[in-house]
Design an enzyme around this catalytic site. Structure first.
Site, PDB file in Angstrom:
ATOM      1  N   ARG A 161     -17.778  -0.180  -2.669  1.00 17.86           N
ATOM      2  CA  ARG A 161     -18.436   1.055  -2.259  1.00 17.86           C
ATOM      3  C   ARG A 161     -19.936   0.971  -2.485  1.00 17.86           C
ATOM      4  O   ARG A 161     -20.439   0.151  -3.261  1.00 17.86           O
ATOM      5  CB  ARG A 161     -17.866   2.250  -2.998  1.00 17.86           C
ATOM      6  CG  ARG A 161     -18.075   2.226  -4.504  1.00 17.86           C
ATOM      7  CD  ARG A 161     -19.269   3.034  -4.973  1.00 17.86           C
ATOM      8  NE  ARG A 161     -19.541   2.792  -6.403  1.00 17.86           N
ATOM      9  CZ  ARG A 161     -20.421   1.932  -6.846  1.00 17.86           C
ATOM     10  NH1 ARG A 161     -21.098   1.172  -5.999  1.00 17.86           N
ATOM     11  NH2 ARG A 161     -20.634   1.779  -8.147  1.00 17.86           N
ATOM     12  N   GLU A 200     -26.116   9.010  -9.388  1.00 19.65           N
ATOM     13  CA  GLU A 200     -25.933   7.852 -10.272  1.00 19.65           C
ATOM     14  C   GLU A 200     -25.743   8.271 -11.715  1.00 19.65           C
ATOM     15  O   GLU A 200     -26.472   9.121 -12.234  1.00 19.65           O
ATOM     16  CB  GLU A 200     -27.150   6.922 -10.154  1.00 19.65           C
ATOM     17  CG  GLU A 200     -26.790   5.473 -10.084  1.00 19.65           C
ATOM     18  CD  GLU A 200     -25.880   5.177  -8.883  1.00 19.65           C
ATOM     19  OE1 GLU A 200     -24.668   4.998  -9.116  1.00 19.65           O
ATOM     20  OE2 GLU A 200     -26.364   5.138  -7.761  1.00 19.65           O
ATOM     21  N   GLY A 229     -23.306  -4.042  -8.383  1.00 16.49           N
ATOM     22  CA  GLY A 229     -23.374  -2.591  -8.272  1.00 16.49           C
ATOM     23  C   GLY A 229     -22.620  -2.045  -7.078  1.00 16.49           C
ATOM     24  O   GLY A 229     -22.797  -0.884  -6.711  1.00 16.49           O
ATOM     25  N   SER A 243     -19.198  -2.291  -6.943  1.00 19.67           N
ATOM     26  CA  SER A 243     -17.862  -1.971  -7.440  1.00 19.67           C
ATOM     27  C   SER A 243     -16.817  -3.060  -7.225  1.00 19.67           C
ATOM     28  O   SER A 243     -15.659  -2.783  -6.950  1.00 19.67           O
ATOM     29  CB  SER A 243     -17.374  -0.656  -6.802  1.00 19.67           C
ATOM     30  OG  SER A 243     -16.289  -0.120  -7.489  1.00 19.67           O
ATOM     31  N   SER A 244     -17.209  -4.312  -7.407  1.00 18.93           N
ATOM     32  CA  SER A 244     -16.236  -5.402  -7.280  1.00 18.93           C
ATOM     33  C   SER A 244     -15.164  -5.308  -8.364  1.00 18.93           C
ATOM     34  O   SER A 244     -13.979  -5.537  -8.106  1.00 18.93           O
ATOM     35  CB  SER A 244     -16.945  -6.764  -7.351  1.00 18.93           C
ATOM     36  OG  SER A 244     -17.660  -6.904  -8.569  1.00 18.93           O
ATOM     37  N   ASP A 289     -15.807   5.013  -8.626  1.00 18.75           N
ATOM     38  CA  ASP A 289     -15.503   3.759  -7.938  1.00 18.75           C
ATOM     39  C   ASP A 289     -14.041   3.701  -7.501  1.00 18.75           C
ATOM     40  O   ASP A 289     -13.727   3.328  -6.363  1.00 18.75           O
ATOM     41  CB  ASP A 289     -15.815   2.568  -8.860  1.00 18.75           C
ATOM     42  CG  ASP A 289     -17.263   2.547  -9.300  1.00 18.75           C
ATOM     43  OD1 ASP A 289     -18.065   3.295  -8.721  1.00 18.75           O
ATOM     44  OD2 ASP A 289     -17.586   1.785 -10.223  1.00 18.75           O
ATOM     45  N   ASN A 308     -23.099  -7.024 -15.426  1.00 19.14           N
ATOM     46  CA  ASN A 308     -21.685  -6.733 -15.651  1.00 19.14           C
ATOM     47  C   ASN A 308     -21.581  -5.632 -16.702  1.00 19.14           C
ATOM     48  O   ASN A 308     -21.965  -5.821 -17.856  1.00 19.14           O
ATOM     49  CB  ASN A 308     -20.950  -7.994 -16.124  1.00 19.14           C
ATOM     50  CG  ASN A 308     -19.457  -7.768 -16.267  1.00 19.14           C
ATOM     51  OD1 ASN A 308     -19.022  -6.854 -16.947  1.00 19.14           O
ATOM     52  ND2 ASN A 308     -18.673  -8.624 -15.618  1.00 19.14           N
ATOM     53  N   LYS A 309     -21.058  -4.470 -16.303  1.00 24.61           N
ATOM     54  CA  LYS A 309     -20.989  -3.309 -17.202  1.00 24.61           C
ATOM     55  C   LYS A 309     -20.221  -3.610 -18.483  1.00 24.61           C
ATOM     56  O   LYS A 309     -20.573  -3.136 -19.559  1.00 24.61           O
ATOM     57  CB  LYS A 309     -20.315  -2.129 -16.481  1.00 24.61           C
ATOM     58  CG  LYS A 309     -21.182  -1.454 -15.456  1.00 24.61           C
ATOM     59  CD  LYS A 309     -20.565  -0.154 -14.959  1.00 24.61           C
ATOM     60  CE  LYS A 309     -19.347  -0.363 -14.113  1.00 24.61           C
ATOM     61  NZ  LYS A 309     -18.921   0.882 -13.432  1.00 24.61           N
TER      62      LYS A 309
END
Length: 457
Positions: A43, A49, A143, A145-146, A190, A233-234
């Site tokens: 997405r 945000e 960013g 949403s993988s 997401d 990477n979050k």
């Protein structure tokens, strides 16, 4: 199957080269053909945000890039995972002993999140084993949403393999919760758009209860997504979860100042709801109650009348235990102002005034400035890329996704699109960069540009 469950349909592999290649590789890998395929899209968030985990509505749309998994349920209680991309190593585990390593957010752990979420929802005591081969076209840590698309895909794979059904809303809510197994305190945007997206429209995603509303975007422009080539990477860093905790702490202090039951309040949206005031009024309350200087853990404890041990055990997440200062004023100001921008964006799209594109562009630009200045989730490369996009004709441009790297999304008039693409390619992706392995870096940038996404409004 329920009317609001994810769709299933037969496919002709000869008409789908990507599926055909996936099937051939699957047979080569596992010695049998896949029984079914599952897809979940990535997405792009147009505006809104870092506010979904605060309880506020966001405005994303799905993109063509996706996660695709070929699946063959097996009689052994083992799940075997493989990836078309050889950079991602094979993995296998017992379906009865799912262990998710929070310290190493490797690709298979995201699959295990979705798997575990479905298993626990249904209380599956004898879950089906399966062989799975994955093909992803969403750039990792960009960013877009993988990671969440993989969690959603895995959840849907597990659902189908075990002969269960759920609605899209139920799936989105389960996958939102299950991604937290890897340590990311996400809010649900997401997963929701991955399941609830529809072709030809963006969606206003609202929470508690989860609801998706079509947002028809005005004609005359395209959204262009550009990758800064800085990966973020979050789950591998604490940036994201620190922001979640700062918003939670701001919620507690604002609630206490207004004599609300602060111990039960978790999200900034809760404060507004309990007080029954507007977003503009919440911004005034933030100005009155919170100070711009960072809060130390000692000051927070004093404000709330709790010990440091209570703060750590009852409020802070596991990976924010050692953070010593928090910026509450800035984070709350961003959230309340960004929530208002989302609603204004939707209103403009619905009313479609003559200057709609200009107004939407201004909101995107305001969002970006707030992300950069108040939420501090940009980075030098994103700043440069936004500047270049605006310089070459974008009406609005902002970071999209968590930030600290990843992509920008820009709204560009369709009559300027070709010139825009050419100029941005030259200015950002083909410039000399003084780094080691310069040729490799330039080639990566060229590949990122080749994966550029444009989406007509």
């Amino acid at each position: 199957m329920a009317a609001d469950a994810p769709g299933t349909f037969p496919v002709q592999l000869v008409e789908q080269p990507r599926l055909q290649k996936l099937k051939e590789t699957f047979i080569s890998k596992f010695g049998s053909a896949p029984k079914f395929y599952v897809r979940a899209p990535g997405r792009v968030n147009l505006i809104g945000e870092h506010i979904d985990y605060c309880g506020y509505a966001v405005l994303p749309m799905a993109i063509e890039q996706d996660i695709l998994i070929a699946v063959d349920p097996v009689k052994t209680q083992v799940v075997q995972l493989a990836n078309i991309n050889s950079l991602y190593l094979d993995f296998s585990t017992s379906v009865n002993n799912i262990q998710i390593n929070k310290t190493k957010p490797q690709w298979h752990n995201y699959f295990l999140c979705g798997l575990k979420g479905i298993q626990e929802h249904f209380g599956l005591n004898n879950p089906t084993g399966m062989n799975c081969l994955l093909d992803g076209t969403i750039p990792p840590s960009s960013g877009l949403s993988s990671s969440s698309a993989l969690v959603c895909c895995a959840g849907l794979v597990t659902l189908r393999a075990n002969g269960k059904t759920l609605s899209k809303v139920e799936l989105a809510e389960i996958c939102t919760k299950s991604e937290r197994y890897i340590g990311t305190e996400g809010g649900g945007m997401d997963q929701s758009i991955s399941f609830l997206a529809e072709e030809g429209t963006a969606k206003l995603i609202e929470f508690s209860p989860l609801k998706a509303t079509d947002v028809r975007l005005p004609s005359g422009a395209a959204f262009v997504i550009a990758n800064s080539c800085v990966e973020m990477n979050k789950a591998a860093t604490s940036h994201y979860n620190i922001r979640v905790m700062e918003c939670r702490l701001a919620t507690k202090l604002l609630s206490k100042s207004k004599d609300l039951d602060w111990k039960t309040m978790l999200r900034l949206h809760d404060v507004q709801t309990k007080l029954g005031v507007s977003l503009a009024e919440m911004l005034t309350i933030v100005e009155d109650v919170l100070h711009p200087e960072p809060y130390s853990t000692e000051e927070i404890c004093k404000c709330l009348g709790i010990s440091l041990e209570e703060l750590r055990s009852q409020i802070l997440s596991q990976n924010t235990q050692d953070v010593s200062t928090f910026k509450l004023y800035q984070r709350a100001k961003h959230v309340y102002s960004e929530a208002a921008r989302v609603l204004e964006f939707q209103k403009i799209c619905n009313e479609a005034p003559a200057n709609a594109l200009q107004l939407l562009g201004e909101l995107m630009n305001q969002s970006y400035i707030s992300c950069r200045e108040m939420y501090e989730c940009s980075c030098p490369e994103l700043d440069r890329l936004v500047d270049i996009c605006l310089q070459f004709g974008a009406i609005g441009s902002r970071l999209t996704g968590a930030g600290w790297g990843g992509c920008t999304v820009s709204m560009v008039p369709t009559d300027k699109l070709n010139t825009f693409l050419k100029n941005v390619k030259k200015a950002y992706y083909q410039t000399d960069v003084q780094r080691p392995k310069e040729e490799d870096h330039l080639r990566e940038r060229e590949e990122a540009w080749a994966a550029f996404v444009t989406k007509d409004l």
